[in-house]
Motif scaffolding. Structure first.
Motif, PDB file in Angstrom:
ATOM      1  N   TRP A  36       0.854  -1.189   0.000  1.00 38.35           N
ATOM      2  CA  TRP A  36       0.000   0.000   0.000  1.00 38.35           C
ATOM      3  C   TRP A  36       0.885   1.231   0.000  1.00 38.35           C
ATOM      4  O   TRP A  36       1.835   1.323   0.784  1.00 38.35           O
ATOM      5  CB  TRP A  36      -0.888   0.021   1.243  1.00 38.35           C
ATOM      6  N   TYR A  37       0.557   2.165  -0.865  1.00 39.31           N
ATOM      7  CA  TYR A  37       1.243   3.445  -0.948  1.00 39.31           C
ATOM      8  C   TYR A  37       0.238   4.556  -0.668  1.00 39.31           C
ATOM      9  O   TYR A  37      -0.969   4.396  -0.865  1.00 39.31           O
ATOM     10  CB  TYR A  37       1.828   3.662  -2.349  1.00 39.31           C
ATOM     11  N   ARG A  38       0.769   5.697  -0.264  1.00 42.61           N
ATOM     12  CA  ARG A  38      -0.042   6.897  -0.107  1.00 42.61           C
ATOM     13  C   ARG A  38       0.548   8.010  -0.968  1.00 42.61           C
ATOM     14  O   ARG A  38       1.760   8.236  -0.955  1.00 42.61           O
ATOM     15  CB  ARG A  38      -0.084   7.362   1.347  1.00 42.61           C
ATOM     16  N   ARG A  39      -0.331   8.696  -1.675  1.00 40.62           N
ATOM     17  CA  ARG A  39       0.069   9.866  -2.445  1.00 40.62           C
ATOM     18  C   ARG A  39      -0.676  11.049  -1.842  1.00 40.62           C
ATOM     19  O   ARG A  39      -1.881  11.200  -1.991  1.00 40.62           O
ATOM     20  CB  ARG A  39      -0.283   9.689  -3.916  1.00 40.62           C
ATOM     21  N   ALA A  40       0.079  11.878  -1.110  1.00 42.07           N
ATOM     22  CA  ALA A  40      -0.516  13.031  -0.436  1.00 42.07           C
ATOM     23  C   ALA A  40      -0.293  14.284  -1.268  1.00 42.07           C
ATOM     24  O   ALA A  40       0.691  14.375  -2.008  1.00 42.07           O
ATOM     25  CB  ALA A  40       0.101  13.195   0.942  1.00 42.07           C
ATOM     26  N   GLY A  42       1.043  17.477  -2.716  1.00 47.44           N
ATOM     27  CA  GLY A  42       2.320  18.148  -2.593  1.00 47.44           C
ATOM     28  C   GLY A  42       3.467  17.286  -2.141  1.00 47.44           C
ATOM     29  O   GLY A  42       4.572  17.800  -1.898  1.00 47.44           O
ATOM     30  N   LYS A  43       3.234  15.986  -2.028  1.00 43.28           N
ATOM     31  CA  LYS A  43       4.291  15.075  -1.562  1.00 43.28           C
ATOM     32  C   LYS A  43       4.483  13.941  -2.551  1.00 43.28           C
ATOM     33  O   LYS A  43       3.596  13.619  -3.330  1.00 43.28           O
ATOM     34  CB  LYS A  43       3.939  14.507  -0.190  1.00 43.28           C
ATOM     35  N   GLU A  44       5.646  13.327  -2.460  1.00 41.77           N
ATOM     36  CA  GLU A  44       5.897  12.158  -3.294  1.00 41.77           C
ATOM     37  C   GLU A  44       5.147  10.954  -2.726  1.00 41.77           C
ATOM     38  O   GLU A  44       4.869  10.885  -1.527  1.00 41.77           O
ATOM     39  CB  GLU A  44       7.398  11.883  -3.352  1.00 41.77           C
ATOM     40  N   ARG A  45       4.878  10.030  -3.605  1.00 41.94           N
ATOM     41  CA  ARG A  45       4.246   8.785  -3.191  1.00 41.94           C
ATOM     42  C   ARG A  45       5.151   8.065  -2.187  1.00 41.94           C
ATOM     43  O   ARG A  45       6.363   7.978  -2.379  1.00 41.94           O
ATOM     44  CB  ARG A  45       4.025   7.922  -4.427  1.00 41.94           C
ATOM     45  N   VAL A  93      -4.365   9.776  -1.346  1.00 45.67           N
ATOM     46  CA  VAL A  93      -4.882   8.677  -2.152  1.00 45.67           C
ATOM     47  C   VAL A  93      -4.055   7.438  -1.829  1.00 45.67           C
ATOM     48  O   VAL A  93      -2.826   7.470  -1.902  1.00 45.67           O
ATOM     49  CB  VAL A  93      -4.799   9.000  -3.652  1.00 45.67           C
ATOM     50  N   TYR A  94      -4.735   6.374  -1.474  1.00 49.80           N
ATOM     51  CA  TYR A  94      -4.073   5.117  -1.131  1.00 49.80           C
ATOM     52  C   TYR A  94      -4.170   4.174  -2.322  1.00 49.80           C
ATOM     53  O   TYR A  94      -5.270   3.903  -2.828  1.00 49.80           O
ATOM     54  CB  TYR A  94      -4.703   4.508   0.114  1.00 49.80           C
ATOM     55  N   LEU A  95      -3.006   3.706  -2.749  1.00 56.82           N
ATOM     56  CA  LEU A  95      -2.924   2.825  -3.914  1.00 56.82           C
ATOM     57  C   LEU A  95      -2.300   1.503  -3.517  1.00 56.82           C
ATOM     58  O   LEU A  95      -1.404   1.462  -2.673  1.00 56.82           O
ATOM     59  CB  LEU A  95      -2.061   3.456  -5.001  1.00 56.82           C
ATOM     60  N   CYS A  96      -2.751   0.444  -4.144  1.00 55.08           N
ATOM     61  CA  CYS A  96      -2.077  -0.823  -3.919  1.00 55.08           C
ATOM     62  C   CYS A  96      -1.266  -1.211  -5.156  1.00 55.08           C
ATOM     63  O   CYS A  96      -1.604  -0.840  -6.286  1.00 55.08           O
ATOM     64  CB  CYS A  96      -3.053  -1.924  -3.512  1.00 55.08           C
ATOM     65  N   ARG A  97      -0.215  -1.913  -4.885  1.00 59.52           N
ATOM     66  CA  ARG A  97       0.723  -2.348  -5.907  1.00 59.52           C
ATOM     67  C   ARG A  97       0.989  -3.830  -5.685  1.00 59.52           C
ATOM     68  O   ARG A  97       1.274  -4.241  -4.562  1.00 59.52           O
ATOM     69  CB  ARG A  97       2.029  -1.563  -5.778  1.00 59.52           C
ATOM     70  N   ALA A  98       0.935  -4.605  -6.739  1.00 58.57           N
ATOM     71  CA  ALA A  98       1.286  -6.018  -6.691  1.00 58.57           C
ATOM     72  C   ALA A  98       2.596  -6.196  -7.438  1.00 58.57           C
ATOM     73  O   ALA A  98       2.745  -5.698  -8.565  1.00 58.57           O
ATOM     74  CB  ALA A  98       0.187  -6.869  -7.315  1.00 58.57           C
TER      75      ALA A  98
END
Length: 116
Positions: A36-40, A42-45, A93-98
């Motif tokens: 799980w990643y977060r993209r806030a 003004g910030k990098e993922r 924004v929370y993204l998932c990566r496989a």
């Protein structure tokens, strides 16, 4: 068709909880590490949490330790992120990566907003 679909985001007050889901289809899910990643704004993922293929190894960013729990259900091809004690800085924004070797898939993300 490969798909990763996140859900469960929303608006929550500080101190509240959310449970995010990442549903996978179109590939052999059990072979993949999931993150799980977060993209806030003004910030990098940034990486929030990761889980091994069998769920036996879990890692968290320092900011998530003690508050977030990542888990997976390899029968339902789904990874979860339980988030407790949410803070405004968890907004994004929370993204998932496989990930399997050099093969990776990303979802579109689900918005989490922590605000009073």
């Amino acid at each position: 068709q490969v798909q990763l679909v996140e859900s469960g985001g929303g608006l929550v007050q500080p101190g509240g909880s959310l449970r995010l889901s990442c549903a996978a289809s179109g590939f052999t899910f059990i072979r993949y590490i999931v993150q799980w990643y977060r993209r806030a704004p003004g910030k990098e993922r940034e990486l929030v949490a990761s889980i091994s293929t069998d769920g036996g190894n879990r890692n968290y960013a320092d900011a998530a330790k003690g508050r977030f729990i990542i888990s997976r259900d390899n029968v339902k091809n789904t990874v979860f992120l339980e988030m407790n004690g949410l803070k405004p800085e968890d907004t994004g924004v929370y993204l998932c990566r496989a990930l399997y070797g050099i093969t990776q898939y990303w979802g579109q993300g689900t918005q989490v907003t922590v605000s009073s």
